[in-house]
Write a protein that holds these residues in place. Sequence first.
Motif, PDB file in Angstrom:
ATOM      1  N   VAL A   2      36.419 -33.127  19.875  1.00  0.00           N
ATOM      2  CA  VAL A   2      37.125 -34.510  19.793  1.00  0.00           C
ATOM      3  C   VAL A   2      37.194 -34.957  21.263  1.00  0.00           C
ATOM      4  O   VAL A   2      37.344 -36.147  21.748  1.00  0.00           O
ATOM      5  CB  VAL A   2      38.275 -34.411  19.075  1.00  0.00           C
ATOM      6  CG1 VAL A   2      39.188 -35.799  19.391  1.00  0.00           C
ATOM      7  CG2 VAL A   2      37.907 -34.200  17.681  1.00  0.00           C
ATOM      8  N   ALA A   3      37.655 -33.900  22.327  1.00  0.00           N
ATOM      9  CA  ALA A   3      37.979 -34.131  23.555  1.00  0.00           C
ATOM     10  C   ALA A   3      36.753 -34.953  24.362  1.00  0.00           C
ATOM     11  O   ALA A   3      36.874 -35.785  25.341  1.00  0.00           O
ATOM     12  CB  ALA A   3      38.495 -32.959  24.229  1.00  0.00           C
ATOM     13  N   THR A   4      35.532 -34.625  24.057  1.00  0.00           N
ATOM     14  CA  THR A   4      34.188 -34.632  24.427  1.00  0.00           C
ATOM     15  C   THR A   4      33.932 -36.453  24.211  1.00  0.00           C
ATOM     16  O   THR A   4      33.578 -37.056  25.012  1.00  0.00           O
ATOM     17  CB  THR A   4      33.123 -33.970  24.064  1.00  0.00           C
ATOM     18  OG1 THR A   4      33.315 -32.538  24.555  1.00  0.00           O
ATOM     19  CG2 THR A   4      31.856 -34.533  24.696  1.00  0.00           C
ATOM     20  N   ILE A   5      34.163 -36.522  22.980  1.00  0.00           N
ATOM     21  CA  ILE A   5      33.908 -38.058  22.644  1.00  0.00           C
ATOM     22  C   ILE A   5      35.139 -38.822  22.945  1.00  0.00           C
ATOM     23  O   ILE A   5      34.801 -39.903  23.500  1.00  0.00           O
ATOM     24  CB  ILE A   5      34.078 -37.867  21.018  1.00  0.00           C
ATOM     25  CG1 ILE A   5      32.929 -37.286  20.296  1.00  0.00           C
ATOM     26  CG2 ILE A   5      34.039 -39.348  20.499  1.00  0.00           C
ATOM     27  CD1 ILE A   5      32.854 -37.094  18.851  1.00  0.00           C
ATOM     28  N   LEU A   6      36.485 -38.164  23.172  1.00  0.00           N
ATOM     29  CA  LEU A   6      37.313 -39.397  23.820  1.00  0.00           C
ATOM     30  C   LEU A   6      37.191 -39.650  25.156  1.00  0.00           C
ATOM     31  O   LEU A   6      36.969 -40.665  25.729  1.00  0.00           O
ATOM     32  CB  LEU A   6      38.742 -38.384  23.685  1.00  0.00           C
ATOM     33  CG  LEU A   6      39.785 -39.129  24.247  1.00  0.00           C
ATOM     34  CD1 LEU A   6      40.226 -40.490  23.479  1.00  0.00           C
ATOM     35  CD2 LEU A   6      41.330 -38.193  24.056  1.00  0.00           C
ATOM     36  N   TYR A   7      36.619 -38.413  25.936  1.00  0.00           N
ATOM     37  CA  TYR A   7      36.416 -38.631  27.493  1.00  0.00           C
ATOM     38  C   TYR A   7      35.179 -39.487  27.726  1.00  0.00           C
ATOM     39  O   TYR A   7      35.280 -40.341  28.569  1.00  0.00           O
ATOM     40  CB  TYR A   7      36.305 -37.191  28.308  1.00  0.00           C
ATOM     41  CG  TYR A   7      37.597 -36.665  28.363  1.00  0.00           C
ATOM     42  CD1 TYR A   7      38.662 -37.321  29.204  1.00  0.00           C
ATOM     43  CD2 TYR A   7      37.596 -35.237  28.139  1.00  0.00           C
ATOM     44  CE1 TYR A   7      39.803 -36.555  29.451  1.00  0.00           C
ATOM     45  CE2 TYR A   7      38.847 -34.790  28.376  1.00  0.00           C
ATOM     46  CZ  TYR A   7      39.983 -35.375  28.892  1.00  0.00           C
ATOM     47  OH  TYR A   7      41.304 -34.733  29.348  1.00  0.00           O
ATOM     48  N   GLY A   8      34.252 -39.481  26.675  1.00  0.00           N
ATOM     49  CA  GLY A   8      33.014 -40.260  26.997  1.00  0.00           C
ATOM     50  C   GLY A   8      33.096 -41.553  26.776  1.00  0.00           C
ATOM     51  O   GLY A   8      32.934 -42.396  27.193  1.00  0.00           O
ATOM     52  N   ALA A   9      34.263 -42.048  25.801  1.00  0.00           N
ATOM     53  CA  ALA A   9      34.684 -43.341  25.482  1.00  0.00           C
ATOM     54  C   ALA A   9      35.202 -43.923  26.494  1.00  0.00           C
ATOM     55  O   ALA A   9      35.084 -45.170  26.967  1.00  0.00           O
ATOM     56  CB  ALA A   9      35.236 -43.534  24.212  1.00  0.00           C
ATOM     57  N   ILE A  10      36.209 -42.994  27.055  1.00  0.00           N
ATOM     58  CA  ILE A  10      36.957 -43.527  28.150  1.00  0.00           C
ATOM     59  C   ILE A  10      36.051 -43.665  29.428  1.00  0.00           C
ATOM     60  O   ILE A  10      36.341 -44.827  30.244  1.00  0.00           O
ATOM     61  CB  ILE A  10      38.186 -42.510  28.375  1.00  0.00           C
ATOM     62  CG1 ILE A  10      39.131 -42.482  27.308  1.00  0.00           C
ATOM     63  CG2 ILE A  10      38.855 -42.922  29.851  1.00  0.00           C
ATOM     64  CD1 ILE A  10      40.219 -41.270  27.513  1.00  0.00           C
ATOM     65  N   ALA A  58      33.319 -39.987  36.493  1.00  0.00           N
ATOM     66  CA  ALA A  58      33.099 -38.712  36.226  1.00  0.00           C
ATOM     67  C   ALA A  58      34.039 -37.422  37.384  1.00  0.00           C
ATOM     68  O   ALA A  58      34.536 -36.591  36.766  1.00  0.00           O
ATOM     69  CB  ALA A  58      31.757 -38.137  36.397  1.00  0.00           C
ATOM     70  N   ALA A  59      34.240 -37.990  38.552  1.00  0.00           N
ATOM     71  CA  ALA A  59      34.851 -37.088  39.323  1.00  0.00           C
ATOM     72  C   ALA A  59      36.212 -37.237  39.100  1.00  0.00           C
ATOM     73  O   ALA A  59      36.913 -36.115  39.006  1.00  0.00           O
ATOM     74  CB  ALA A  59      34.666 -37.847  40.884  1.00  0.00           C
ATOM     75  N   VAL A  60      36.847 -38.440  38.536  1.00  0.00           N
ATOM     76  CA  VAL A  60      38.072 -38.427  38.221  1.00  0.00           C
ATOM     77  C   VAL A  60      38.390 -37.610  36.925  1.00  0.00           C
ATOM     78  O   VAL A  60      39.377 -36.873  36.910  1.00  0.00           O
ATOM     79  CB  VAL A  60      38.654 -39.859  37.827  1.00  0.00           C
ATOM     80  CG1 VAL A  60      39.903 -40.163  37.439  1.00  0.00           C
ATOM     81  CG2 VAL A  60      38.752 -40.750  39.451  1.00  0.00           C
ATOM     82  N   MET A  61      37.722 -37.727  36.207  1.00  0.00           N
ATOM     83  CA  MET A  61      37.798 -37.011  34.777  1.00  0.00           C
ATOM     84  C   MET A  61      37.706 -35.572  35.040  1.00  0.00           C
ATOM     85  O   MET A  61      38.184 -34.767  34.264  1.00  0.00           O
ATOM     86  CB  MET A  61      36.736 -37.507  33.923  1.00  0.00           C
ATOM     87  CG  MET A  61      36.942 -39.050  33.521  1.00  0.00           C
ATOM     88  SD  MET A  61      35.863 -39.537  32.063  1.00  0.00           S
ATOM     89  CE  MET A  61      36.559 -38.721  30.700  1.00  0.00           C
ATOM     90  N   LEU A  62      36.865 -34.890  36.037  1.00  0.00           N
ATOM     91  CA  LEU A  62      36.808 -33.746  36.235  1.00  0.00           C
ATOM     92  C   LEU A  62      37.906 -33.032  37.015  1.00  0.00           C
ATOM     93  O   LEU A  62      38.230 -31.720  36.981  1.00  0.00           O
ATOM     94  CB  LEU A  62      35.289 -33.033  36.922  1.00  0.00           C
ATOM     95  CG  LEU A  62      34.284 -33.318  35.979  1.00  0.00           C
ATOM     96  CD1 LEU A  62      32.978 -33.217  36.886  1.00  0.00           C
ATOM     97  CD2 LEU A  62      34.284 -32.614  34.845  1.00  0.00           C
TER      98      LEU A  62
END
Length: 63
Positions: A2-10, A58-62
């Motif tokens: 779920v987290a992967t899908i959420l982060y992908g959508a964001i 991607a840098a912000v999310m990591l």
Amino acid sequence: MVATILYGAIGILLTLAGYFVFDKIVGLDLKRELVEDQNTAIGIMLAGVFIGCSIVVAAVMLS
């Protein structure tokens, strides 16, 4: 999962937001330039914009 899908959508939404901001800053009709005029240089420039925005997101999310 779920987290992967959420982060992908964001990430996709933030990348699209970056495109719309770039579109407003540049002041060109990017859709017309790409579709009607088939301007390859605009297509390459937009590819760079999308890649750049995606790297930043991607840098912000990591972090």
